[in-house]
Design an enzyme around this catalytic site. Sequence first.
Site: not given
Length: 454
Positions: A256, A259, A324-325, A358, A417
């Site tokens: 990770q 990245h 996230e993961h 991924d 209405h």
Amino acid sequence: MMRRIQLKPCEPFQDSLINRTGAFNVKALQAATEIVEDVRQRGDEALFDLTERFDGVKLTRLRVSKEELDSAHERVDSQTMEALRHAARQIREFHERQIQQSWLFAREDGAIVGAKVSALNSVGIYVPGGRALYPSTVLMNALPASVAGVKRIACATPPTKDGHVDAAILAAAKLAGVTEVYTVGGAQAVAALAYGTQTISPVCKITGPGNAYVAAAKKIVSGDVGIDMIAGPSEVCVVADGTAEPALVAIDLMAQAEHDPLAACYLICEDAEYADAVEAAIKEHLQHSTRADITRQSLVSQGLIVIVNDMDQAIQTVNVIAPEHLEMHVRNAMDYLGQIENAGAIFLGDWTPEAVGDYVAGPNHTLPTGGTARYASPLSVDEFVKKSSIIQYSQDALQNDAKHIMQIAMHEGLWAHAQSVALRMGKANITSASSDTKAGSRCTCEDSTEGSAR
């Protein structure tokens, strides 16, 4: 290398202990605002100028030709093409299970209610460039759209230095059903997809990750078009017990970190000695990494080790981080699934590195970041459809519900209405029992007899 926190027994982990970087900052938002407005005003001319300014590429055209798109697979090595086809099959198979059908329900009184599910007419997917090339992002964004039935899928991605698009990205686009590809990136690509230019027609929705300027541009155009999410830096949280091999935990954290220098990596374990072993393994792996500088920056600036006392405290920490993961490198990992409340994607057991998600497992890798897994979900087929409510009342159904509709309408002060129902019920002018429409008012009709319009 990584910052450490030692929790006391029963001490809850607090959100304030996380050093998160937002999806974008004020500088990015200001710059993106100017770029978006420039593209709205000047269209293609702005795209050419901004691409030369930010990417150092002087383009002569924006759209990749059909011939180049169709023949891209010929310029990709056979092993990569085989891997892309394998990934595409499994991603498509997973997302086909998400398809929802339109439905109708008939009540006993004759009313029919339901929902009509329709694919969006067009979507734009953004595929980042810069530090790396991401054909996997093409598959993960375009395949759910294709499965949903979207007819027009436009892809925007930054050009390479020679003004082209990487062949593997084009090959993935062709596999995934992309209908048009444009060599433009950054906030200007988001603006072009949202508002259109002389070459690019606007789309209904934009999906896909990007840098801070892309995220800021998506925020700016949101509302004029749909967006999937405003994604920040990627992140992983690894929970490891004493059975987890430190070298595997270390490489998963690094997967990770490589990245982006802003990528966040969290390790949750039960003792300091184990944390030492993981950091020693990281130092060993870094000697062989082709992205050592980026990886090291991420781990030093955004890395965090949380030492807990037991698995209950570990899971509580996970749910606060809402990563996230999430990788569960623990014995009997499936046993903890029910306790995990907040995570974008959950990877269970030693044989499930984040890399499988991924690329090839099937579930989408476009995931909520920055703690938004508390309320957000992975990209799915649902992002590429819209739903219309269906209502058809019979005379009996309206008769059943009339007094309730009129009562609520008059309570809210909406005379027309209530009158729209009263007239259908054969009643004369409806009035309120009180001189105003404050709470507690009761509606009455001049003609109080039961009846219906015929």
